[in-house]
Design an enzyme around this catalytic site. Sequence first.
Site, PDB file in Angstrom:
ATOM      1  N   HIS A   1       2.880  -5.983  21.023  1.00  0.00           N
ATOM      2  CA  HIS A   1       4.368  -6.855  20.297  1.00  0.00           C
ATOM      3  C   HIS A   1       4.348  -8.109  21.270  1.00  0.00           C
ATOM      4  O   HIS A   1       4.009  -8.540  21.846  1.00  0.00           O
ATOM      5  CB  HIS A   1       4.924  -5.726  20.141  1.00  0.00           C
ATOM      6  CG  HIS A   1       4.546  -4.850  19.320  1.00  0.00           C
ATOM      7  ND1 HIS A   1       4.762  -5.257  18.532  1.00  0.00           N
ATOM      8  CD2 HIS A   1       4.309  -3.177  19.737  1.00  0.00           C
ATOM      9  CE1 HIS A   1       4.951  -3.761  17.255  1.00  0.00           C
ATOM     10  NE2 HIS A   1       4.147  -2.554  18.208  1.00  0.00           N
ATOM     11  N   ASP A   2       5.673  -8.755  20.128  1.00  0.00           N
ATOM     12  CA  ASP A   2       5.864  -9.810  20.731  1.00  0.00           C
ATOM     13  C   ASP A   2       6.860 -10.363  22.409  1.00  0.00           C
ATOM     14  O   ASP A   2       5.612 -11.115  22.597  1.00  0.00           O
ATOM     15  CB  ASP A   2       7.361  -9.857  19.682  1.00  0.00           C
ATOM     16  CG  ASP A   2       8.334 -11.205  20.286  1.00  0.00           C
ATOM     17  OD1 ASP A   2       8.346 -12.070  19.562  1.00  0.00           O
ATOM     18  OD2 ASP A   2       8.881 -11.313  21.345  1.00  0.00           O
TER      19      ASP A   2
ATOM     20  N   ARG B   1       0.606  -1.095   0.055  1.00  0.00           N
ATOM     21  CA  ARG B   1      -0.119  -0.475  -0.417  1.00  0.00           C
ATOM     22  C   ARG B   1       1.179   1.439   0.107  1.00  0.00           C
ATOM     23  O   ARG B   1       2.087   0.937   0.352  1.00  0.00           O
ATOM     24  CB  ARG B   1      -0.647  -0.028   1.019  1.00  0.00           C
ATOM     25  CG  ARG B   1      -1.904  -0.954   1.004  1.00  0.00           C
ATOM     26  CD  ARG B   1      -2.909  -0.532   2.563  1.00  0.00           C
ATOM     27  NE  ARG B   1      -2.724  -1.185   3.584  1.00  0.00           N
ATOM     28  CZ  ARG B   1      -3.030  -0.907   4.517  1.00  0.00           C
ATOM     29  NH1 ARG B   1      -4.593  -0.827   4.160  1.00  0.00           N
ATOM     30  NH2 ARG B   1      -2.670  -1.456   6.067  1.00  0.00           N
TER      31      ARG B   1
ATOM     32  N   ASP C   1      -3.132   1.527  -4.184  1.00  0.00           N
ATOM     33  CA  ASP C   1      -4.086   1.656  -2.842  1.00  0.00           C
ATOM     34  C   ASP C   1      -6.014   0.969  -3.333  1.00  0.00           C
ATOM     35  O   ASP C   1      -6.221   1.180  -3.361  1.00  0.00           O
ATOM     36  CB  ASP C   1      -4.526   3.418  -3.810  1.00  0.00           C
ATOM     37  CG  ASP C   1      -4.978   4.436  -2.450  1.00  0.00           C
ATOM     38  OD1 ASP C   1      -5.267   3.989  -1.316  1.00  0.00           O
ATOM     39  OD2 ASP C   1      -5.413   5.326  -2.682  1.00  0.00           O
ATOM     40  N   LEU C   2      -5.228   0.350  -1.518  1.00  0.00           N
ATOM     41  CA  LEU C   2      -6.777  -0.562  -1.367  1.00  0.00           C
ATOM     42  C   LEU C   2      -8.379   0.764  -0.266  1.00  0.00           C
ATOM     43  O   LEU C   2      -9.298   0.015  -0.391  1.00  0.00           O
ATOM     44  CB  LEU C   2      -6.608  -1.391  -0.400  1.00  0.00           C
ATOM     45  CG  LEU C   2      -6.052  -2.777  -0.391  1.00  0.00           C
ATOM     46  CD1 LEU C   2      -5.037  -3.538   0.673  1.00  0.00           C
ATOM     47  CD2 LEU C   2      -5.857  -2.648  -2.120  1.00  0.00           C
TER      48      LEU C   2
ATOM     49  N   GLY D   1      -1.902  -9.582   7.770  1.00  0.00           N
ATOM     50  CA  GLY D   1      -1.391  -9.668   9.726  1.00  0.00           C
ATOM     51  C   GLY D   1      -2.042  -8.505  10.151  1.00  0.00           C
ATOM     52  O   GLY D   1      -0.913  -7.687  11.169  1.00  0.00           O
TER      53      GLY D   1
ATOM     54  N   ASP E   1       6.382 -13.433  17.536  1.00  0.00           N
ATOM     55  CA  ASP E   1       6.597 -13.064  16.051  1.00  0.00           C
ATOM     56  C   ASP E   1       6.288 -14.141  15.138  1.00  0.00           C
ATOM     57  O   ASP E   1       5.918 -15.219  14.117  1.00  0.00           O
ATOM     58  CB  ASP E   1       7.415 -12.002  15.819  1.00  0.00           C
ATOM     59  CG  ASP E   1       6.510 -10.823  16.382  1.00  0.00           C
ATOM     60  OD1 ASP E   1       5.424 -10.650  16.750  1.00  0.00           O
ATOM     61  OD2 ASP E   1       7.251  -9.673  16.189  1.00  0.00           O
TER      62      ASP E   1
END
Length: 343
Positions: free
Chosen positions: A131-132, A43, A65-66, A88, A161
């Site tokens: 986060h992880d 993107r 460009d979604l 993700g 991750d």
Amino acid sequence: MQVPSSARPLHGLRVIEMAGLGPCPMAGMMLADHGAEVLVIDRPGSPVLNTGTGLDRGKQRACLDLKTPEGAAEARRLIEGADAVIEGFRPGVMERLGLGPGVFAASHRRLVYGRVTGWGQTGPLAQAAGHDINYVALTGVMSVASREGVAPSIPATLIGDMGGGALLLTFGLMAALWDAQRTGRGRVVDAAMVDGVALMSSLLHSMRAAGQWPDTPSDNFFLHSSPFYDCFECADGRFVSLGALEPQFYAELLQRLGLNDIPAGTQHDRREWPALRARVAARLREKTRDEWTALLEGTNVCFAPVLTLAEAPLHPHAQARGAFVQAADGHWQPSPAPRFEPL
């Protein structure tokens, strides 16, 4: 030398990867490594974290460009022509873009839709940032990476991750593709990092249930309190690792360290660990890491030097196996794994 795609086990598999960070690019790289045709839909705009090009090998890219009707329509067309899509984003993002799995339920019944998130598609934390480090903490796994009186610490990104995320997503994707091949019906794969890390801790839970995993670090040789299973500092400030769990390996460790006066039978006497650990640590501080490597590597003491990321690709074992490949820019990357040979 790179194995031709046509000779690799995933040749002919077409996958759309929605550009992102961490586990999804890793999963896409693994699929491409083994012959899949992976197209990344980028993107416009820059990523939050520049992770380099190491996870892009073997992939093709398209920038769409979604948020425009044209971009979303092209993405739908590309997904319609693929066997699987992996993404993700937080739950609901693909649906808001008009690219959720429901869009393809009737038109592409065989599609496998792989989704990897930290907390999963459902549950009270599904929409929370994380986060992880957070995913590993919530599963209880962080607690086993601790020393007495010291905060837990884990290698960045590897457990949550990559292990709990990318590997779980890849396994789930292949399982669903196998099922789609037999039934003609695809599935949505909900690969949550918290689920993956929890699954990876199955052995720990099994040992704990059997009374073989003390929660107190001073009573558990895995938790940095024993003289035979830990990393120890050397004379040059670098480190070596010891993993002499079995009695015969521990006996050989004591012999090779010149600590023959220590009875090998005291290995699992936890009352003796502080004094024994102090003696092993003192002995290892008498030589440099590389001197100990010359003396202990390849023996049955279960030894390895603690290498840096720069040193690891140059180790003779890694060189002999081709465990790393050198990219055009001169940087080393881990080689595709696992390896396949004809029967």
